[in-house]
Design an enzyme around this catalytic site. Structure first.
Site, PDB file in Angstrom:
ATOM      1  N   SER A 147       0.866  -1.192   0.000  1.00 38.34           N
ATOM      2  CA  SER A 147       0.000   0.000   0.000  1.00 38.34           C
ATOM      3  C   SER A 147       0.894   1.231   0.000  1.00 38.34           C
ATOM      4  CB  SER A 147      -0.863   0.002   1.267  1.00 38.34           C
ATOM      5  OG  SER A 147      -1.474   1.260   1.446  1.00 38.34           O
ATOM      6  N   TYR A 161      -1.243  -1.558  10.478  1.00 38.22           N
ATOM      7  CA  TYR A 161      -1.417  -1.702   9.020  1.00 38.22           C
ATOM      8  C   TYR A 161      -0.230  -1.082   8.290  1.00 38.22           C
ATOM      9  CZ  TYR A 161      -3.664  -1.275   4.407  1.00 38.22           C
ATOM     10  OH  TYR A 161      -3.958  -1.354   3.065  1.00 38.22           O
TER      11      TYR A 161
HETATM   12  N1  LIG Z   1      -8.796  -0.583  -1.097  1.00 40.25           N
HETATM   13  C1  LIG Z   1      -7.780   0.213  -0.944  1.00 40.25           C
HETATM   14  O1  LIG Z   1      -7.912   1.431  -0.994  1.00 40.25           O
HETATM   15  C2  LIG Z   1      -6.406  -0.371  -0.763  1.00 40.25           C
HETATM   16  C3  LIG Z   1      -5.322   0.498  -0.788  1.00 40.25           C
HETATM   17  C4  LIG Z   1      -4.050  -0.012  -0.636  1.00 40.25           C
HETATM   18  C5  LIG Z   1      -3.874  -1.375  -0.467  1.00 40.25           C
HETATM   19  N2  LIG Z   1      -4.943  -2.190  -0.444  1.00 40.25           N
HETATM   20  C6  LIG Z   1      -4.690  -3.620  -0.251  1.00 40.25           C
HETATM   21  O2  LIG Z   1      -5.483  -4.429  -1.082  1.00 40.25           O
HETATM   22  C7  LIG Z   1      -5.612  -5.711  -0.459  1.00 40.25           C
HETATM   23  C8  LIG Z   1      -7.021  -6.190  -0.255  1.00 40.25           C
HETATM   24  O3  LIG Z   1      -7.900  -5.603  -1.035  1.00 40.25           O
HETATM   25  P1  LIG Z   1      -9.326  -6.224  -1.176  1.00 40.25           P
HETATM   26  O4  LIG Z   1     -10.113  -5.199  -1.859  1.00 40.25           O
HETATM   27  O5  LIG Z   1      -9.239  -7.577  -1.783  1.00 40.25           O
HETATM   28  O6  LIG Z   1      -9.826  -6.370   0.363  1.00 40.25           O
HETATM   29  P2  LIG Z   1     -11.115  -6.998   0.939  1.00 40.25           P
HETATM   30  O7  LIG Z   1     -11.092  -6.682   2.402  1.00 40.25           O
HETATM   31  O8  LIG Z   1     -12.333  -6.638   0.155  1.00 40.25           O
HETATM   32  O9  LIG Z   1     -10.914  -8.557   0.697  1.00 40.25           O
HETATM   33  C9  LIG Z   1      -9.973  -9.261   1.382  1.00 40.25           C
HETATM   34  C10 LIG Z   1     -10.361 -10.710   1.356  1.00 40.25           C
HETATM   35  O10 LIG Z   1      -9.386 -11.378   2.129  1.00 40.25           O
HETATM   36  C11 LIG Z   1     -10.043 -12.345   2.899  1.00 40.25           C
HETATM   37  N3  LIG Z   1      -9.217 -12.649   4.063  1.00 40.25           N
HETATM   38  C12 LIG Z   1      -9.077 -11.926   5.187  1.00 40.25           C
HETATM   39  N4  LIG Z   1      -8.246 -12.558   6.033  1.00 40.25           N
HETATM   40  C13 LIG Z   1      -7.856 -13.701   5.416  1.00 40.25           C
HETATM   41  C14 LIG Z   1      -7.020 -14.775   5.780  1.00 40.25           C
HETATM   42  N5  LIG Z   1      -6.423 -14.811   6.984  1.00 40.25           N
HETATM   43  N6  LIG Z   1      -6.836 -15.772   4.895  1.00 40.25           N
HETATM   44  C15 LIG Z   1      -7.454 -15.765   3.694  1.00 40.25           C
HETATM   45  N7  LIG Z   1      -8.274 -14.781   3.298  1.00 40.25           N
HETATM   46  C16 LIG Z   1      -8.472 -13.762   4.153  1.00 40.25           C
HETATM   47  C17 LIG Z   1     -11.379 -11.739   3.267  1.00 40.25           C
HETATM   48  O11 LIG Z   1     -12.336 -12.719   3.598  1.00 40.25           O
HETATM   49  C18 LIG Z   1     -11.728 -10.989   1.995  1.00 40.25           C
HETATM   50  O12 LIG Z   1     -12.519 -11.757   1.120  1.00 40.25           O
HETATM   51  C19 LIG Z   1      -5.048  -5.583   0.921  1.00 40.25           C
HETATM   52  O13 LIG Z   1      -3.753  -6.105   0.959  1.00 40.25           O
HETATM   53  C20 LIG Z   1      -5.065  -4.084   1.138  1.00 40.25           C
HETATM   54  O14 LIG Z   1      -4.156  -3.675   2.108  1.00 40.25           O
HETATM   55  C21 LIG Z   1      -6.208  -1.724  -0.581  1.00 40.25           C
END
Ligand SMILES: NC(=O)c1ccc[n+]([C@@H]2O[C@H](COP(=O)([O-])OP(=O)(O)OC[C@H]3O[C@@H](n4cnc5c(N)ncnc54)[C@H](O)[C@@H]3O)[C@@H](O)[C@H]2O)c1
Length: 268
Positions: A147, A161
């Site tokens: 991120s 985070y």
């Molecule tokens: N949305 C943003 O603005 C943004 C910005 C920077 C980075 N990110 C990064 O993007 C990534 C995630 O994005 P996303 O949209 O898929 O998030 P999300 O929260 O929609 O989905 C994450 C998925 O991971 C699953 N999960 C959680 N813990 C888990 C585990 N222990 N084992 C297996 N699965 C697990 C959840 O059930 C969920 O389905 C993250 O690494 C986040 O830090 C997002």
């Protein structure tokens, strides 16, 4: 012919934590559209089923497996099963990331541990079991999702985070260098503000629909190109790094943020 024809691509966190399109979900759909046999991993059975249904409804192939990336046995068993069923693993896309807000004083030890176990140990465990397979194959590509919070303070306390995302940068470099002569590349992406459930769902607890629209518009406006990112824009950047087109790219950090970290605006 797709860019990932006959390739097995594992995506962790391939569901989404709420309504709409998440980053992992979009990545799974995108790799499948490019011809990959997508292996979608998640701890949430319902979210996983939704991703699989979208992929299959488009006529593409997916294997869905429940897997907790923070659990050693779960990851070991899952990777062994994937290897046994599909014979090879070409791409590992480490997407899982847990966002918890709080500064160093108010954050509990339990939440700190949970974030580190999910965001950092999770990537360690998937790499621990996938790397020997890729090494035996003599090839493979890893894409880790960090991120911009790894390199900038974004105005909201999220010490665990932010720290976990910074750790992923060096984790990726170390893997890239150790495996550079073994045909395995590892790169990391630093997304900016992506329009996903991860950042939208928490708003529902404290804000009315009208307030949420105002906050979303403010988020669009703080990005230099004028809008939050679409998760498919992140998926396409990841797919490039995972593809043979990126054959000379390893150990690199790709910022995908609409220009956000290049600004000098404080407290975005
Ligand atoms: N949305 C943003 O603005 C943004 C910005 C920077 C980075 N990110 C990064 O993007 C990534 C995630 O994005 P996303 O949209 O898929 O998030 P999300 O929260 O929609 O989905 C994450 C998925 O991971 C699953 N999960 C959680 N813990 C888990 C585990 N222990 N084992 C297996 N699965 C697990 C959840 O059930 C969920 O389905 C993250 O690494 C986040 O830090 C997002």
């Amino acid at each position: 012919m797709g860019q990932f024809d006959k390739k097995v691509v594992i995506i962790t966190g391939a569901g989404a934590s709420g309504e709409g399109m998440g980053n992992g979900k979009a990545a799974a759909i995108h790799y499948a559209r490019q011809g990959a046999h997508t292996v979608a991993l998640d701890i949430d059975e319902v979210a996983l089923a939704d991703t699989a249904q979208i992929i299959e409804s488009e006529g593409n192939s997916v294997t869905s497996l429940l897997c907790d990336v923070s659990d050693n046995n779960s990851v070991a068993d899952t990777i062994a099963e994937v290897h046994c069923r599909l014979g090879h693993i070409d791409v590992l896309h480490n997407n899982v990331g847990l966002l918890e807000l709080d500064g160093p004083v108010s954050l509990t030890e339990e939440v700190w541990d949970k974030v580190m176990e999910t965001n950092v140990k999770g990537m360690f465990l998937t790499c621990k079991y996938v790397l020997p397979i890729m090494e035996a194959q003599g090839k493979g590509a890893i894409v880790n999702i960090s991120s911009v919070a790894a390199i900038r303070y974004w105005g909201t306390p999220a010490i665990a985070y932010d720290t976990s995302k910074a750790a992923i940068l060096q984790f990726t470099r170390s893997i890239a260098l150790e495996y550079a002569r073994k045909g395995i590349r590892a790169n990391v992406i630093l997304p900016g503000v992506m329009d996903t459930p991860l950042i939208n769902e928490p708003l529902k607890a404290d804000h009315s629909p009208a307030e949420i629209e105002t906050i979303r518009e403010e988020r669009h406006q703080m990005i230099p190109i004028g809008r939050m990112g679409d998760p498919f824009e992140l998926a396409k950047a990841a797919a490039f790094l995972a593809s043979d087109d990126a054959s000379y790219i390893t150990g690199s950090e790709l910022v995908v943020d609409g220009g956000l970290v290049s600004t000098c605006i404080p407290n975005w």
